[in-house]
Design a protein around this motif. Structure first.
Motif, PDB file in Angstrom:
ATOM      1  N   MET A   1       0.856  -1.121   0.018  1.00 39.11           N
ATOM      2  CA  MET A   1       0.124   0.104   0.172  1.00 39.11           C
ATOM      3  C   MET A   1       0.762   1.146  -0.139  1.00 39.11           C
ATOM      4  O   MET A   1       0.591   2.223  -0.961  1.00 39.11           O
ATOM      5  CB  MET A   1      -0.871   0.113   1.344  1.00 39.11           C
ATOM      6  CG  MET A   1      -2.233  -0.883   1.199  1.00 39.11           C
ATOM      7  SD  MET A   1      -3.257  -0.598   2.671  1.00 39.11           S
ATOM      8  CE  MET A   1      -2.849  -1.830   3.274  1.00 39.11           C
TER       9      MET A   1
ATOM     10  N   PRO B   1      -1.922   9.876  -0.495  1.00 43.85           N
ATOM     11  CA  PRO B   1      -1.743   9.461   0.915  1.00 43.85           C
ATOM     12  C   PRO B   1      -2.026   8.030   1.087  1.00 43.85           C
ATOM     13  O   PRO B   1      -2.895   7.678   0.374  1.00 43.85           O
ATOM     14  CB  PRO B   1      -2.840  10.159   1.726  1.00 43.85           C
ATOM     15  CG  PRO B   1      -3.178  11.381   1.113  1.00 43.85           C
ATOM     16  CD  PRO B   1      -3.119  10.855  -0.466  1.00 43.85           C
ATOM     17  N   ALA B   2      -1.167   7.378   1.984  1.00 44.31           N
ATOM     18  CA  ALA B   2      -1.453   5.906   1.926  1.00 44.31           C
ATOM     19  C   ALA B   2      -2.853   5.493   2.279  1.00 44.31           C
ATOM     20  O   ALA B   2      -3.382   4.634   2.056  1.00 44.31           O
ATOM     21  CB  ALA B   2      -0.324   5.291   2.875  1.00 44.31           C
ATOM     22  N   VAL B   3      -3.539   6.492   3.144  1.00 42.96           N
ATOM     23  CA  VAL B   3      -4.926   6.338   3.635  1.00 42.96           C
ATOM     24  C   VAL B   3      -5.853   5.988   2.706  1.00 42.96           C
ATOM     25  O   VAL B   3      -6.877   5.468   2.584  1.00 42.96           O
ATOM     26  CB  VAL B   3      -5.233   6.999   4.781  1.00 42.96           C
ATOM     27  CG1 VAL B   3      -5.457   8.419   4.116  1.00 42.96           C
ATOM     28  CG2 VAL B   3      -6.402   6.649   5.318  1.00 42.96           C
ATOM     29  N   ASP B   4      -5.634   6.665   1.622  1.00 41.41           N
ATOM     30  CA  ASP B   4      -6.409   6.877   0.354  1.00 41.41           C
ATOM     31  C   ASP B   4      -6.368   5.441  -0.455  1.00 41.41           C
ATOM     32  O   ASP B   4      -7.530   4.742  -0.942  1.00 41.41           O
ATOM     33  CB  ASP B   4      -6.231   7.780  -0.780  1.00 41.41           C
ATOM     34  CG  ASP B   4      -6.619   9.060  -0.333  1.00 41.41           C
ATOM     35  OD1 ASP B   4      -7.470   9.094   0.542  1.00 41.41           O
ATOM     36  OD2 ASP B   4      -6.636  10.034  -1.308  1.00 41.41           O
TER      37      ASP B   4
ATOM     38  N   TYR C   1      -5.630   2.537   1.445  1.00 41.29           N
ATOM     39  CA  TYR C   1      -6.442   1.886   2.152  1.00 41.29           C
ATOM     40  C   TYR C   1      -7.928   1.834   2.145  1.00 41.29           C
ATOM     41  O   TYR C   1      -8.789   1.041   2.226  1.00 41.29           O
ATOM     42  CB  TYR C   1      -5.940   2.247   3.673  1.00 41.29           C
ATOM     43  CG  TYR C   1      -6.464   1.282   4.897  1.00 41.29           C
ATOM     44  CD1 TYR C   1      -6.039   0.035   4.965  1.00 41.29           C
ATOM     45  CD2 TYR C   1      -7.472   1.940   5.727  1.00 41.29           C
ATOM     46  CE1 TYR C   1      -6.403  -0.787   5.985  1.00 41.29           C
ATOM     47  CE2 TYR C   1      -8.026   1.203   6.676  1.00 41.29           C
ATOM     48  CZ  TYR C   1      -7.663  -0.284   6.828  1.00 41.29           C
ATOM     49  OH  TYR C   1      -8.251  -1.105   7.868  1.00 41.29           O
ATOM     50  N   GLY C   2      -8.230   2.980   1.866  1.00 45.61           N
ATOM     51  CA  GLY C   2      -9.791   3.507   1.699  1.00 45.61           C
ATOM     52  C   GLY C   2     -10.425   2.595   0.685  1.00 45.61           C
ATOM     53  O   GLY C   2     -11.492   1.951   0.620  1.00 45.61           O
TER      54      GLY C   2
ATOM     55  N   THR D   1     -10.519  -1.204   1.550  1.00 46.64           N
ATOM     56  CA  THR D   1     -11.499  -1.726   2.123  1.00 46.64           C
ATOM     57  C   THR D   1     -12.948  -1.453   1.530  1.00 46.64           C
ATOM     58  O   THR D   1     -13.846  -2.082   2.078  1.00 46.64           O
ATOM     59  CB  THR D   1     -11.206  -1.056   3.377  1.00 46.64           C
ATOM     60  OG1 THR D   1     -11.372   0.465   3.497  1.00 46.64           O
ATOM     61  CG2 THR D   1     -10.063  -1.398   4.418  1.00 46.64           C
TER      62      THR D   1
END
Lengths: 213, 171
Positions: free
Chosen positions: B48, B58-61, B63-64, B67
């Protein structure tokens, strides 16, 4: 270029292309809203479903955050249809918001309280069951406490984190499970968050708050 | 669940290889995720981060997106894949109770893998034998009319099988 529009019988001037919501707010006319952001002009998320207004010539109420103003527009911020939609949207949001106003850091400065007052709505849902997700409070960051069960998923903290912070928070999962979280759901303290506090400033409710000293 | 250093290394190599084929347009994120998942069977955190750097998001994108879609896994699949049918018939016959039974017995949630990597748990839509509801498919084998007690039985039989093959190997 300026256009003249009428909101609730009041004539106002606004720059052409501004979204109706901002034109109204700039002229002291309150329309409930949670997810909208001024800087997001390309495609507003329009996900909170609270800024509905009635515009003459439109068959159904429209969201004010997605409608650019046009010359001669006649707007009504509350009608029976609008009130019904806003009440339903608000009730849906409140049905999984953990109500704890007395101990909430946002008490008195809460957008939900403001909307309820402005539209004479109840904070406690009347027709819907309250479903809490019982997500743990994250107080691992230096200065920030994040309580996901109070989050209304407006996305303001995410925008603030992108614009001024370390871009650590974002949306994940889907449907009822949707949360604002970090990559891999790690606690904020391990995520690279530097506790700049921009998310706290952006949060309209008490989900992101500063630690009590 | 912890990944070994070696797993992290292979994941990184494979992700880099796949990313070479794509430009930095963030619209390529889903094809990249699919290819990584095809190669590895799951998408680990190192992959990721590598993708986030490649697409400059951003890495959280990542992840979003990961998931949001059911097709992606975050943990390596187990040796035995338990699939709980959540089709209409199974749902009505108590598939949720069965899911809870598995989760409790294996001590994992749906989408996860046990620490020893023996079992992974998944929810699937209809598997096509609604008369046997509620249905659980383990690897390719279909088990019908499952009850929480039957879950214990199934787990026991897999443990027995494992023990037998182990003993058979030493003889």
């Amino acid at each position: 270029m300026e256009v003249t529009i009428t909101i609730d019988g009041k004539q106002i001037k606004a720059r052409k292309g501004t979204m109706l919501l901002w034109a109204a707010l700039d002229n002291g006319i309150y329309i409930p809203h949670l997810c909208a952001a001024r800087e997001e002009t390309e495609s507003p998320p329009a996900s909170c479903r609270l800024c509905f207004v009635e515009v003459e010539g439109y068959p159904a109420p429209v969201t004010a955050c997605t409608l650019p103003v046009a010359e001669g527009m006649v707007v009504n911020t509350s009608s029976e249809r609008v009130n019904r939609l806003v009440a339903a949207g608000f009730e849906l949001i409140m049905s999984n918001h953990r109500l704890d106003c007395k101990n909430c850091p946002a008490n008195g400065n809460c957008e939900l309280q403001r909307i309820a007052k402005a539209r004479k709505l109840r904070l406690k849902p009347k027709n819907l069951p309250v479903l809490h997700r019982d997500l743990p409070v994250d107080d691992s960051a230096e200065n920030i406490v994040y309580d996901p069960s109070k989050c209304v998923l407006c996305g303001r903290c995410i925008r603030a984190c992108r614009n001024h912070g370390q871009s650590v928070v974002g949306f994940a999962r889907r449907g009822f499970e949707r949360v604002v979280t970090t990559c891999g759901d790690v606690p904020l303290g391990e995520s690279g968050c530097d506790s700049c506090g921009e998310c706290v400033k952006a949060c309209p409710v008490g989900a992101m708050s500063l630690k009590k000293k | 669940m912890k990944l070994t250093e070696e797993e992290k290394k292979t994941a990184l190599i494979i992700t880099r290889q796949i990313l070479k084929e794509f430009n930095g347009n963030r619209g390529n994120l889903i094809p990249v995720l699919q290819q990584v998942q095809n190669k590895l069977g799951y998408v680990p955190p190192v992959a990721m981060e590598e993708m986030a750097a490649h697409f400059d998001i951003p890495a959280v994108d990542v992840y979003g997106v990961l998931t949001f879609y059911n097709q992606f896994r975050l943990t390596p699949p187990g040796k035995n894949q338990v699939k709980i049918c959540m089709g209409t018939a199974c749902h009505m016959r108590g598939a949720h109770t069965i899911q809870e039974a598995w989760e409790r017995r294996l001590n994992i949630k749906v989408g996860e893998t046990t620490e020893d990597r023996e079992f992974s748990l998944e929810r699937v839509a209809c598997v096509g034998c609604c008369t046997m509801a509620p249905v659980v498919v383990i690897n390719e084998q279909v088990h019908g009319k499952v009850t929480p007690t039957r879950v214990d039985g199934l787990l026991f039989s897999y443990q027995l099988d494992k023990q037998q093959t182990k003993e058979g190997g030493t003889e």
